[in-house]
Design a protein around this motif. Structure first.
Motif, PDB file in Angstrom:
ATOM      1  N   GLU A  79    -107.139-113.500  26.462  1.00  0.00           N
ATOM      2  CA  GLU A  79    -105.758-113.038  26.283  1.00  0.00           C
ATOM      3  C   GLU A  79    -104.808-114.219  26.052  1.00  0.00           C
ATOM      4  N   THR A  80    -105.019-115.280  26.822  1.00  0.00           N
ATOM      5  CA  THR A  80    -104.181-116.475  26.644  1.00  0.00           C
ATOM      6  C   THR A  80    -104.292-117.001  25.223  1.00  0.00           C
ATOM      7  N   VAL A  81    -105.530-117.110  24.748  1.00  0.00           N
ATOM      8  CA  VAL A  81    -105.744-117.661  23.414  1.00  0.00           C
ATOM      9  C   VAL A  81    -105.219-116.701  22.345  1.00  0.00           C
ATOM     10  N   GLN A  82    -105.444-115.415  22.563  1.00  0.00           N
ATOM     11  CA  GLN A  82    -104.984-114.407  21.608  1.00  0.00           C
ATOM     12  C   GLN A  82    -103.463-114.451  21.467  1.00  0.00           C
ATOM     13  N   LYS A  83    -102.769-114.689  22.588  1.00  0.00           N
ATOM     14  CA  LYS A  83    -101.305-114.711  22.546  1.00  0.00           C
ATOM     15  C   LYS A  83    -100.825-115.848  21.639  1.00  0.00           C
ATOM     16  N   ASP A  84    -101.445-117.017  21.795  1.00  0.00           N
ATOM     17  CA  ASP A  84    -101.078-118.156  20.952  1.00  0.00           C
ATOM     18  C   ASP A  84    -101.319-117.825  19.480  1.00  0.00           C
ATOM     19  N   TYR A  85    -102.521-117.319  19.206  1.00  0.00           N
ATOM     20  CA  TYR A  85    -102.891-116.976  17.824  1.00  0.00           C
ATOM     21  C   TYR A  85    -102.010-115.866  17.280  1.00  0.00           C
ATOM     22  N   GLY A  86    -101.833-114.801  18.091  1.00  0.00           N
ATOM     23  CA  GLY A  86    -101.070-113.643  17.644  1.00  0.00           C
ATOM     24  C   GLY A  86     -99.614-113.989  17.359  1.00  0.00           C
ATOM     25  N   ASP A  87     -98.988-114.753  18.256  1.00  0.00           N
ATOM     26  CA  ASP A  87     -97.593-115.160  18.056  1.00  0.00           C
ATOM     27  C   ASP A  87     -97.452-115.943  16.760  1.00  0.00           C
ATOM     28  N   PHE A  88     -98.399-116.835  16.538  1.00  0.00           N
ATOM     29  CA  PHE A  88     -98.316-117.670  15.343  1.00  0.00           C
ATOM     30  C   PHE A  88     -98.475-116.842  14.072  1.00  0.00           C
ATOM     31  N   VAL A  89     -99.470-115.982  14.083  1.00  0.00           N
ATOM     32  CA  VAL A  89     -99.729-115.178  12.885  1.00  0.00           C
ATOM     33  C   VAL A  89     -98.538-114.278  12.587  1.00  0.00           C
ATOM     34  N   ALA A  90     -97.943-113.710  13.644  1.00  0.00           N
ATOM     35  CA  ALA A  90     -96.794-112.830  13.452  1.00  0.00           C
ATOM     36  C   ALA A  90     -95.627-113.589  12.816  1.00  0.00           C
ATOM     37  N   GLN A  91     -95.452-114.824  13.253  1.00  0.00           N
ATOM     38  CA  GLN A  91     -94.333-115.615  12.770  1.00  0.00           C
ATOM     39  C   GLN A  91     -94.597-116.185  11.382  1.00  0.00           C
ATOM     40  N   ASN A  92     -95.855-116.554  11.171  1.00  0.00           N
ATOM     41  CA  ASN A  92     -96.241-117.202   9.925  1.00  0.00           C
ATOM     42  C   ASN A  92     -96.262-116.205   8.764  1.00  0.00           C
ATOM     43  N   GLY A  93     -96.510-114.957   9.087  1.00  0.00           N
ATOM     44  CA  GLY A  93     -96.519-113.926   8.062  1.00  0.00           C
ATOM     45  C   GLY A  93     -97.754-113.936   7.205  1.00  0.00           C
TER      46      GLY A  93
END
Lengths: 454, 313
Positions: free
Chosen positions: A440-454
Motif C-alpha cells: 500500500e505504501t508503495v502503491q500510494k507513491d506510484y498512484g499519486d505520481f501517475v495521477a499527477q503525471n497523466g
C-alpha cells in the motif's frame, strides 16, 4: 533622527523589491517544456567540422571506468585533432547534484552523463535541455547497435512524461544486470554441487545451506536501497515482466497491490523468518556486506554486475554469477544500462557531440570496455572477458538482452520511489509492516505520481 | 576601512555640523553617514545572506523541480510540512537530537569541567586537548568511524560480548528503537569537548575570593558548585546551548553518512529532507519550505535561549 526609520524602510524595501522582481524560479532557463527536434542533415564526418571544443562531464572516476574513458578519449583526440575535449570528471553524487544547475545555466556542458530516471533525465527532457538523438541514431545506425530493450532506458516522450518510449536522449556504454553471485565452495560444503537453475531448486538450496550452519543470503541494507534489488529479483519470479515494466517506468495502468506482488513480498518475509538473511540486515552497510561475502560468508549474494571485478579479484574461481534461477519461462532479471551519455540542447556543435557519443559506444569502444573489466552494453556476447567471473557476467547479460527479459529498476518509477521503496523494504524486512501494508505504501507513491503525471 | 575613515572628514560639511560633532555628539551622526560606513558590509551581507534567504522564501511558495518553469503553489508546501506525518516526525527527531547534542553534553561537560577546573592534575593541558579532540575531526570522518563501530560485527558489539552482554548486541543503526539514540550519541561525543572547554574558560574567570568565601561559610564541593560556579557560568551555558542546539537542529552529515534516514524513516531529520528533496527528488519548492521552517525554529530557539540567559542575569 527622523531619517532613521525611513532609511531602514528604504533598505528593507529595496531588498524586498529585489526578491519580488526576481523572476519565477526556472524562468531563466528555456523551460518551455518540449523543444522541437532539430532537423537538417547530419554531418557524420567529425574531421570536417573545423576547430571545435567539446566540454564533457562524466563520472567515470573509478578503476576500470576511469581506464576505459581515458583510453577512448586519447584515441578520439588522436583520430580527430580538430576536436578538443575538455573533460570534467566528477563523482556520481557530485555529478548528480550539479548537473541540473549547469544545464539551466549558459555554460552547459556539451556532452554529459545523465542518470536514466525521472529525477534526472526525465526532468531535463521536460525542461527541453536534452537534444533528441534520433536523427543521429538513424545516421550512425545506433538502432542496430542497441536493441530496443536497451534503448528503452534512455527514451522519453518529448514532454518528458512517459518513460520507456519516444525519443532517444542518450546512449549508455555499459550494461547492468542484477543476478546471483554464488560461492561454489560454500554450496559444495552444504551438499549443493551445482548452482540451481530453477527457482524451486534455489529455494531448497537456501534451506540446505541454512541446515549446514551457513548463512544462505548476504544482504546489507543499512543504505536503504540494496533490498530493492533483492525484492526486484524475487518479484521477477512472481510477476509478469510487462507488469513490472509498467510499474518500473512509472507508466499508468499498473498496480502494486496485486496477488503476484503480495507473494513476492511474502517470500521476502518468509526468508527473514527462516533465517536466510543475517539478523541485522538493516544494520549492515552495503560495502561491508559484499566484502563479507567475498571473504567466504554466505552462499549467495543478490547484487549487480558492477561488483564483478571486486568479487572476482577476491574470490577467484570460487565465485560465479548467474541470472536469477527462473520460475517462469524466461529468466527475468532487474537490470538496464549504465548512465547514458546525453547531449545538451544548447551545444553549439551537436554534430561533434554526437560523433563523440558514437565513438565511445562503437564496436571498438566495446572492446576497450571489455578489456578494462567493464560490461559492454552492445555486442556483449562477442566480447572476451579478462576473467572467468567476467565471462559469466557477459553471458548472463547477453542472454538477458537477447531474450528481452530485462526489467527496469523499480526506483526509476517516480522521483520519490527510491526513498519510498527503500524505507518500505526496511520496514518489511524488520517486520514493522506486513506485505499488504508494504504494498500500500508503495502503491500510494506510484498512484499519486501517475495521477499527477497523466 | 582606512580609506573611508580618512575620506569622511574631507567630505563637504556645514560648519554647524562639524561643530556639533566636536561638541561630542554620538559618532555616526548624521545617520546617513553611518549608513555609508555600514554599506560595504551590508552589501556583502545582503548579496550572500539576505538575498538567498528571501529567494528561498520565494521558492518555497512555488512547485519547482529545479529545471523547468515553476508553478505557483501558494502555501501548499507549508501545509505539507505541517500535514505530512513523516515530515512532522523528522522535526520530532531533531528535537530528540537536541537532548543528545545539547543537554547531555552540558551535564557531562559541567561535571568534566568541574573536575578539570578544580583538580590539580598533572598534565591538565593534555586532558583538555583530549576532551576537545572530537571537535577538530570532520563530522563525515566521525560518522564513517562510528558507522563501523555500530556495525553488527563492529567494536561496540564486540565489547558488549566481551563483558557478557550478548543479549544487547545488534546492528545498532538498523534497529528501529536504537538507531536515533545511536546517532544522537555520536553528537554527544562530538559536542562534549566544545561545551567542556567553554565552561572551563568560564570557570577560569570566577574570582577565587568567591570560593574562599563559600568555603568559609562551610560549603562543600557540591554546594560550592551550585552556589558559586553554576550561577557564574550562565553566560557560557547560554553560548554552549545556542551552539549545540543549532548543531542538533541542522544535523545533516551525520544522518546522511550513517543511516540515510533509515531504518524506515526513523532517523530522518529536516536538513536531510531538504537535501533529499532539493537534490535527489527535484522538489525544490518543498525543500525550501522545510528550510524556511527550520530557519524560523532555529531562530526562535536561539533567541529564546539568549533572552532567558540575559533576563535572569
Amino acid at each position: 533622527m527622523r531619517s532613521r526609520p525611513t532609511t531602514r524602510l528604504i533598505a528593507v524595501g529595496a531588498l524586498g523589491a529585489l526578491a519580488l522582481t526576481a523572476c519565477t524560479p526556472g524562468s531563466g532557463s528555456d523551460g518551455t517544456g518540449s523543444s522541437a527536434a532539430p532537423t537538417g542533415t547530419v554531418n557524420t564526418d567529425p574531421a570536417s567540422l573545423g576547430q571545435v571544443t567539446l566540454t564533457v562531464w562524466d563520472q567515470e572516476v573509478r578503476g576500470g571506468q576511469a581506464a576505459q574513458i581515458e583510453e577512448l578519449n586519447k584515441e578520439f583526440q588522436a583520430k580527430y585533432p580538430n576536436i578538443t575535449l575538455k573533460r570534467v570528471s566528477r563523482s556520481f553524487d557530485d555529478l548528480k547534484t550539479t548537473l541540473g544547475l549547469a544545464l539551466s545555466g549558459n555554460d552547459a556542458p556539451d556532452v554529459f552523463q545523465a542518470n536514466n530516471g525521472r529525477p534526472d533525465m526525465g526532468k531535463f527532457v521536460q525542461a527541453g535541455q536534452l537534444l533528441p538523438l534520433d536523427r543521429y541514431a538513424d545516421a550512425y545506425g545506433w538502432k542496430d547497435r542497441y536493441p530496443e530493450s536497451v534503448r528503452k532506458y534512455s527514451s522519453y516522450s518529448p514532454d518528458g512524461k512517459t518513460f520507456g518510449t519516444g525519443n532517444l536522449y542518450g546512449l549508455p556504454q555499459v550494461g547492468e544486470v542484477v543476478g546471483v553471485y554464488a560461492n561454489k565452495a560454500v554450496l559444495a560444503k552444504a551438499g549443493v554441487p551445482e548452482v540451481p537453475t530453477d527457482w524451486a531448486g534455489f529455494e531448497s538450496s537456501l534451506q540446505k545451506v541454512k541446515d549446514a550452519g551457513q548463512q544462505p543470503l548476504v544482504l546489507g541494507n543499512l543504505d536503504k536501497w540494496p533490498a530493492i534489488h533483492v525484492f526486484g529479483t524475487v518479484q521477477a519470479q512472481t510477476t509478469p515482466a510487462d507488469q513490472i515494466r509498467t510499474l518500473g517506468f512509472g507508466q499508468s495502468g499498473g498496480s502494486w497491490t496485486t496477488p503476484e506482488n503480495t507473494k513476492a513480498a511474502q517470500t521476502l518475509v518468509d526468508w527473514v523468518d527462516k533465517g536466510y538473511f543475517s539478523q541485522d540486515v538493516n544494520g549492515l552497510g552495503y560495502d561491508p556486506a559484499w566484502q563479507q561475502f567475498s571473504k567466504g560468508t554466505g552462499a549467495y549474494l543478490i547484487a549487480g554486475t558492477w561488483l564483478q571485478a571486486d568479487l572476482g579479484k577476491a574470490m577467484g574461481d570460487d565465485v560465479t554469477f548467474v541470472l536469477p534461477p527462473k520460475a517462469q519461462q524466461a529468466p527475468v532479471a532487474t537490470g538496464g544500462t549504465g548512465i547514458p551519455w546525453a547531449v545538451s540542447s544548447k551545444t553549439e556543435s551537436p554534430d561533434a557531440a554526437a560523433a563523440y557519443v558514437d565513438f565511445i559506444t562503437s564496436k571498438d569502444a566495446m572492446g576497450v570496455l571489455a578489456k578494462t573489466e567493464n560490461l559492454p552494453v552492445a555486442d556483449t556476447a562477442e566480447q572476451k572477458a579478462p576473467s572467468t567471473i567476467g565471462q559469466d557476467v557477459f553471458t548472463a547479460f547477453g542472454t538477458a538482452v537477447e531474450d528481452d527479459s530485462l526489467v527496469p529498476y523499480l526506483d526509476y518509477a517516480t522521483p520519490t520511489m527510491s526513498d519510498t521503496l527503500g524505507a518500505a523494504l526496511q520496514d518489511l524486512l524488520a517486520k514493522k509492516a506486513t506485505p499488504e501494508q508494504f504494498l500500500e505504501t508503495v502503491q500510494k507513491d506510484y498512484g499519486d505520481f501517475v495521477a499527477q503525471n497523466g | 576601512m582606512s580609506d573611508t575613515a580618512t575620506a569622511a572628514p574631507s567630505r563637504p560639511r556645514t560648519p554647524e555640523g562639524t561643530r556639533r560633532r566636536r561638541r561630542g555628539g554620538p559618532p555616526g551622526e548624521p545617520r546617513a553617514v553611518g549608513w555609508l560606513y555600514v554599506l560595504p558590509a551590508l552589501l556583502v551581507y545582503a548579496a550572500f545572506l539576505l538575498y538567498p534567504l528571501l529567494r528561498a522564501v520565494q521558492i518555497s511558495l512555488y512547485d519547482w523541480n529545479g529545471n523547468t518553469l515553476a508553478t505557483w503553489a501558494g502555501l501548499d508546501n507549508y501545509v505539507e510540512v505541517v500535514g505530512d506525518p513523516a515530515l512532522r516526525a523528522s522535526f520530532g527527531h531533531a528535537l530528540v537530537l537536541i537532548a543528545f547534542y545539547a543537554l547531555l553534553p552540558l551535564v557531562v561537560g559541567l561535571v568534566l569541567a568541574a573536575i578539570l577546573g578544580r583538580a590539580k592534575v598533572r598534565g591538565l593541558g593534555f586532558f583538555r586537548t583530549v576532551v576537545f579532540l572530537p571537535q577538530v575531526v570532520a563530522m563525515v570522518v566521525i560518522a564513517v568511524a562510528w558507522r563501523r563501530m555500530y556495525a553488527p560485527d563492529g567494536s561496540i558489539n564486540d565489547l558488549l560480548s566481551a563483558i557478557g552482554l550478548d543479549a544487547l548486541t545488534r546492528g545498532w543503526l538498523g534497529d528501529y528503537t536504537a538507531a536515533l539514540p545511536a546517532v544522537g550519541l555520536i553528537g554527544t561525543w562530538f559536542e562534549i569537548g566544545l561545551v567542556t572547554v567553554l565552561l572551563l574558560a568560564g570557570m577560569g574567570k570566577i574570582p577565587t575570593e568567591l570560593y574562599e568565601a563559600a568555603r568559609l561559610d562551610g560549603a562543600g564541593a557540591v554546594r560550592e558548585f551550585f552556589a558559586v560556579t553554576l550561577p557564574a557560568l550562565r553566560g557560557e551555558i547560554a553560548v554552549a546551548l545556542t551552539l549545540t542546539v543549532i548543531a542538533a537542529l541542522r544535523t545533516f552529515d551525520l544522518v546522511y553518512v550513517t543511516t540515510r534516514g533509515g531504518p524506515g524513516t526513523s532517523t530522518s531529520v529536516p536538513s536531510y529532507e531538504v537535501y533529499n528533496r532539493a537534490f535527489q527528488q527535484g522538489r525544490v519548492g518543498s525543500a525550501a519550505a522545510i528550510a524556511v521552517v527550520l530557519t524560523v525554529i532555529i531562530f526562535a530557539i536561539s533567541f529564546g535561549i539568549t533572552r532567558i540567559a540575559e533576563r535572569e542575569r
